[in-house]
Write a protein that holds these residues in place. Structure first.
Motif, PDB file in Angstrom:
ATOM      1  N   ASP A 124       8.337  -7.709  11.123  1.00  0.00           N
ATOM      2  CA  ASP A 124       9.155  -6.640  10.555  1.00  0.00           C
ATOM      3  C   ASP A 124      10.635  -6.950  10.779  1.00  0.00           C
ATOM      4  O   ASP A 124      11.450  -6.055  10.935  1.00  0.00           O
ATOM      5  N   TRP A 125      10.977  -8.219  10.800  1.00  0.00           N
ATOM      6  CA  TRP A 125      12.346  -8.643  11.097  1.00  0.00           C
ATOM      7  C   TRP A 125      13.272  -8.578   9.897  1.00  0.00           C
ATOM      8  O   TRP A 125      14.484  -8.719  10.055  1.00  0.00           O
ATOM      9  N   LEU A 126      12.739  -8.400   8.694  1.00  0.00           N
ATOM     10  CA  LEU A 126      13.585  -8.428   7.502  1.00  0.00           C
ATOM     11  C   LEU A 126      13.915  -7.045   6.954  1.00  0.00           C
ATOM     12  O   LEU A 126      15.007  -6.830   6.438  1.00  0.00           O
ATOM     13  N   TYR A 127      12.974  -6.110   7.041  1.00  0.00           N
ATOM     14  CA  TYR A 127      13.156  -4.789   6.441  1.00  0.00           C
ATOM     15  C   TYR A 127      12.617  -3.707   7.352  1.00  0.00           C
ATOM     16  O   TYR A 127      11.685  -3.931   8.112  1.00  0.00           O
ATOM     17  N   ILE A 128      13.217  -2.525   7.206  1.00  0.00           N
ATOM     18  CA  ILE A 128      12.654  -1.338   7.845  1.00  0.00           C
ATOM     19  C   ILE A 128      12.451  -0.298   6.754  1.00  0.00           C
ATOM     20  O   ILE A 128      13.152  -0.299   5.734  1.00  0.00           O
ATOM     21  N   VAL A 129      11.481   0.558   6.962  1.00  0.00           N
ATOM     22  CA  VAL A 129      11.164   1.599   5.986  1.00  0.00           C
ATOM     23  C   VAL A 129      11.738   2.913   6.489  1.00  0.00           C
ATOM     24  O   VAL A 129      11.571   3.257   7.661  1.00  0.00           O
ATOM     25  N   ILE A 130      12.440   3.606   5.610  1.00  0.00           N
ATOM     26  CA  ILE A 130      13.001   4.910   5.956  1.00  0.00           C
ATOM     27  C   ILE A 130      12.558   5.928   4.902  1.00  0.00           C
ATOM     28  O   ILE A 130      12.079   5.553   3.830  1.00  0.00           O
ATOM     29  N   PHE A 131      12.730   7.191   5.242  1.00  0.00           N
ATOM     30  CA  PHE A 131      12.467   8.254   4.276  1.00  0.00           C
ATOM     31  C   PHE A 131      13.789   8.843   3.843  1.00  0.00           C
ATOM     32  O   PHE A 131      14.630   9.196   4.666  1.00  0.00           O
ATOM     33  N   GLN A 132      13.967   8.942   2.537  1.00  0.00           N
ATOM     34  CA  GLN A 132      15.174   9.555   1.987  1.00  0.00           C
ATOM     35  C   GLN A 132      14.757  10.761   1.162  1.00  0.00           C
ATOM     36  O   GLN A 132      14.021  10.608   0.169  1.00  0.00           O
ATOM     37  N   PRO A 133      15.174  11.966   1.564  1.00  0.00           N
ATOM     38  CA  PRO A 133      14.794  13.167   0.808  1.00  0.00           C
ATOM     39  C   PRO A 133      15.211  13.045  -0.658  1.00  0.00           C
ATOM     40  O   PRO A 133      16.298  12.571  -0.975  1.00  0.00           O
ATOM     41  N   GLY A 134      14.320  13.444  -1.521  1.00  0.00           N
ATOM     42  CA  GLY A 134      14.575  13.381  -2.953  1.00  0.00           C
ATOM     43  C   GLY A 134      14.183  12.052  -3.580  1.00  0.00           C
ATOM     44  O   GLY A 134      13.996  11.967  -4.777  1.00  0.00           O
ATOM     45  N   THR A 135      14.069  11.028  -2.763  1.00  0.00           N
ATOM     46  CA  THR A 135      13.692   9.711  -3.266  1.00  0.00           C
ATOM     47  C   THR A 135      12.327   9.309  -2.747  1.00  0.00           C
ATOM     48  O   THR A 135      11.512   8.780  -3.477  1.00  0.00           O
TER      49      THR A 135
END
Length: 161
Positions: A124-135
């Motif tokens: 997981d060294w390249l990307y992290i997953v986040i939550f964006q409201p509305g998206t």
């Protein structure tokens, strides 16, 4: 149009449409003269671009961070698209054609792309997953040395062409 359908079409649908078009174009060009290296490289670029776009489509459809991570792992070999594209450009412009220097450059391009792909697949060294409201869930670059190296690699490839 139902909101679910418009979300699929506008959030990721263009990725799927792009995948279909690029793959079709690749096979069309390849069918013109399958024996030409340039046509085979173009097909490789188009198939890998379709693979990348398909992965992006499914990332946009994921409804959990685990789903996004799964599709990020599935599409982790997208740097090979950059390598194939670079190879195609070098072949098309006849830069370094049949020179030993050209083989070293292509080797470096492909090895770096493969190395980054394997890192993307197993870490997981390249990307992290986040939550964006509305998206919804999306991925952003990780704050790691490897991610910076990937950005540098891609920047150097684009600048040098």
């Amino acid at each position: 149009m139902p909101p679910e359908l418009s979300g699929i079409i506008f959030d990721g649908g263009f990725c799927l449409i792009s995948a279909f078009i690029t793959c079709s174009l690749g096979f069309f060009v390849y069918a013109q003269k399958p024996s030409l290296t340039l046509h085979r490289l173009f097909l490789a670029v188009m198939i890998s671009a379709a693979y990348w776009a398909t992965g992006e489509f499914f990332i946009w459809q994921a409804d959990s961070p685990e789903g996004v991570y799964f599709w990020l792992k599935f599409s982790s070999f997208w740097p090979m698209t950059i390598a194939f594209g670079s190879h195609f450009i070098l072949e098309f412009t006849e830069t370094y054609s049949r020179e030993k220097k050209g083989l070293y450059i292509l080797g470096a391009i492909y090895l770096a792309a493969f190395f980054l792909s394997v890192i993307g697949m197993f870490t997981d060294w390249l990307y992290i997953v986040i939550f964006q409201p509305g998206t919804g869930y999306l991925y952003i670059p990780a704050d790691t040395v490897i991610c910076r190296a990937e950005i540098l690699y891609l920047s150097l490839i684009h600048i040098s062409e």
